[in-house]
Write a protein that holds these residues in place. Structure first.
Motif, mmCIF file in Angstrom:
data_model
loop_
_atom_site.group_PDB
_atom_site.id
_atom_site.type_symbol
_atom_site.label_atom_id
_atom_site.label_comp_id
_atom_site.label_asym_id
_atom_site.label_seq_id
_atom_site.Cartn_x
_atom_site.Cartn_y
_atom_site.Cartn_z
ATOM 1 N N ARG A 77 0.857 -1.189 0.000
ATOM 2 C CA ARG A 77 0.000 0.000 0.000
ATOM 3 C C ARG A 77 0.895 1.241 0.000
ATOM 4 N NH1 ARG A 77 -2.827 -1.952 5.077
ATOM 5 N NH2 ARG A 77 -1.840 -3.810 4.323
ATOM 6 N N ASP A 78 0.295 2.400 -0.220
ATOM 7 C CA ASP A 78 1.097 3.619 -0.218
ATOM 8 C C ASP A 78 1.377 4.059 1.222
ATOM 9 O OD1 ASP A 78 -1.139 5.088 0.716
ATOM 10 O OD2 ASP A 78 -1.632 5.839 -1.266
ATOM 11 N N GLN A 79 2.224 5.048 1.356
ATOM 12 C CA GLN A 79 2.662 5.498 2.676
ATOM 13 C C GLN A 79 1.493 5.992 3.532
ATOM 14 O OE1 GLN A 79 4.880 9.200 2.923
ATOM 15 N NE2 GLN A 79 6.400 8.219 4.278
ATOM 16 N N ASP A 80 0.561 6.732 2.957
ATOM 17 C CA ASP A 80 -0.562 7.247 3.750
ATOM 18 C C ASP A 80 -1.423 6.116 4.306
ATOM 19 O OD1 ASP A 80 0.220 9.875 3.346
ATOM 20 O OD2 ASP A 80 -1.131 10.186 1.648
ATOM 21 N N ALA A 81 -1.704 5.112 3.492
ATOM 22 C CA ALA A 81 -2.513 3.981 3.949
ATOM 23 C C ALA A 81 -1.757 3.190 5.018
ATOM 24 C CB ALA A 81 -2.888 3.085 2.772
ATOM 25 N N GLU A 82 -0.454 3.044 4.847
ATOM 26 C CA GLU A 82 0.335 2.324 5.849
ATOM 27 C C GLU A 82 0.387 3.109 7.158
ATOM 28 O OE1 GLU A 82 2.833 -0.919 7.247
ATOM 29 O OE2 GLU A 82 1.061 -0.615 6.022
ATOM 30 N N LEU A 83 0.497 4.424 7.075
ATOM 31 C CA LEU A 83 0.480 5.250 8.280
ATOM 32 C C LEU A 83 -0.827 5.039 9.051
ATOM 33 C CD1 LEU A 83 1.703 7.427 10.106
ATOM 34 C CD2 LEU A 83 0.672 9.139 8.568
ATOM 35 N N GLU A 84 -1.940 5.036 8.352
ATOM 36 C CA GLU A 84 -3.230 4.791 9.012
ATOM 37 C C GLU A 84 -3.243 3.430 9.695
ATOM 38 O OE1 GLU A 84 -6.771 5.439 6.694
ATOM 39 O OE2 GLU A 84 -5.847 7.153 5.671
ATOM 40 N N ARG A 85 -2.710 2.409 9.022
ATOM 41 C CA ARG A 85 -2.679 1.061 9.597
ATOM 42 C C ARG A 85 -1.816 1.017 10.852
ATOM 43 N NH1 ARG A 85 -0.053 -3.945 9.652
ATOM 44 N NH2 ARG A 85 1.862 -3.111 8.759
ATOM 45 N N SER A 103 10.193 13.298 3.988
ATOM 46 C CA SER A 103 9.389 12.356 3.208
ATOM 47 C C SER A 103 9.006 11.137 4.041
ATOM 48 C CB SER A 103 10.163 11.903 1.963
ATOM 49 O OG SER A 103 11.338 11.213 2.345
ATOM 50 N N TRP A 104 9.379 11.115 5.301
ATOM 51 C CA TRP A 104 9.082 9.995 6.189
ATOM 52 C C TRP A 104 8.284 10.477 7.392
ATOM 53 C CZ3 TRP A 104 13.917 12.096 5.485
ATOM 54 C CH2 TRP A 104 14.468 12.766 6.584
ATOM 55 N N HIS A 105 7.697 9.524 8.111
ATOM 56 C CA HIS A 105 6.968 9.813 9.345
ATOM 57 C C HIS A 105 7.725 9.185 10.502
ATOM 58 C CE1 HIS A 105 3.327 11.332 7.389
ATOM 59 N NE2 HIS A 105 3.544 10.397 6.485
ATOM 60 N N VAL A 106 7.925 9.949 11.566
ATOM 61 C CA VAL A 106 8.547 9.421 12.773
ATOM 62 C C VAL A 106 7.412 9.002 13.712
ATOM 63 C CG1 VAL A 106 10.101 9.857 14.700
ATOM 64 C CG2 VAL A 106 10.516 10.975 12.485
ATOM 65 N N LEU A 107 7.464 7.751 14.139
ATOM 66 C CA LEU A 107 6.433 7.186 14.997
ATOM 67 C C LEU A 107 7.078 6.555 16.215
ATOM 68 C CD1 LEU A 107 4.500 5.411 12.118
ATOM 69 C CD2 LEU A 107 3.817 7.526 13.257
ATOM 70 N N ALA A 108 6.259 6.199 17.185
ATOM 71 C CA ALA A 108 6.726 5.474 18.366
ATOM 72 C C ALA A 108 5.832 4.269 18.567
ATOM 73 C CB ALA A 108 6.695 6.372 19.597
ATOM 74 N N ASP A 109 6.444 3.165 19.006
ATOM 75 C CA ASP A 109 5.657 1.974 19.322
ATOM 76 C C ASP A 109 4.985 2.175 20.680
ATOM 77 O OD1 ASP A 109 7.456 1.249 21.394
ATOM 78 O OD2 ASP A 109 8.433 -0.304 20.213
ATOM 79 N N GLU A 114 11.176 4.882 19.024
ATOM 80 C CA GLU A 114 10.957 5.540 17.754
ATOM 81 C C GLU A 114 11.291 4.626 16.577
ATOM 82 O OE1 GLU A 114 13.155 6.996 20.018
ATOM 83 O OE2 GLU A 114 12.011 8.704 20.770
ATOM 84 N N PHE A 115 10.532 4.795 15.509
ATOM 85 C CA PHE A 115 10.834 4.158 14.238
ATOM 86 C C PHE A 115 10.289 5.055 13.138
ATOM 87 C CE2 PHE A 115 6.656 2.581 15.357
ATOM 88 C CZ PHE A 115 5.963 2.421 14.163
ATOM 89 N N CYS A 116 10.773 4.866 11.917
ATOM 90 C CA CYS A 116 10.352 5.713 10.806
ATOM 91 C C CYS A 116 9.646 4.903 9.739
ATOM 92 C CB CYS A 116 11.561 6.407 10.174
ATOM 93 S SG CYS A 116 12.359 7.583 11.274
#
Length: 125
Positions: A77-85, A103-109, A114-116
């Protein structure tokens, strides 16, 4: 002859919680659980060259930024759909000083590691 990374070890206050999260994110399965509460997750295909993730039970909470983090790419899937998931699975946005132009999103579990999420889609392994 060279070496390769076979396992990544992540300290975890709640290995069960992180195992569920990272199995969902990476499509991994629980491979082993030991008497200390450590859990190893990885590809269901035992012959895979992808590294496993060992969630090492510790009583210490994450106190500072990790010196190593994971970068992931969507496979189907594209990045936006994966971000939602990922957000639905329990990830949350993390601020590590990014400008908003990345061009990336920084997230936390769920424990704050942190992971990107990178933009490029990759083939499934």
């Amino acid at each position: 002859m060279a070496s390769r990374i076979t396992e990544l070890v992540l300290d975890a206050h709640d290995p069960e919680l992180l195992a569920r999260f990272w199995c969902e994110v990476l499509g991994y399965t629980v491979l082993t659980r030991d008497d200390n509460g450590d859990i190893e997750i990885g590809p269901a295909d035992a012959g895979s060259a992808r590294p496993t993730l060992v969630l090492n039970k510790t009583g210490r909470a994450k106190a500072e930024k990790l010196r190593l983090h994971l970068d992931i790419n969507a496979t189907d899937r594209d990045q936006d759909a994966e971000l939602e998931r990922l957000l639905a699975a329990g990830a949350r946005p993390a601020d590590v000083g990014q400008t908003g132009e990345e061009s990336w999103h920084v997230l936390a579990d769920p424990e704050g590691n942190e992971f990107c999420l990178l933009r490029r889609r990759v083939a499934p392994a």
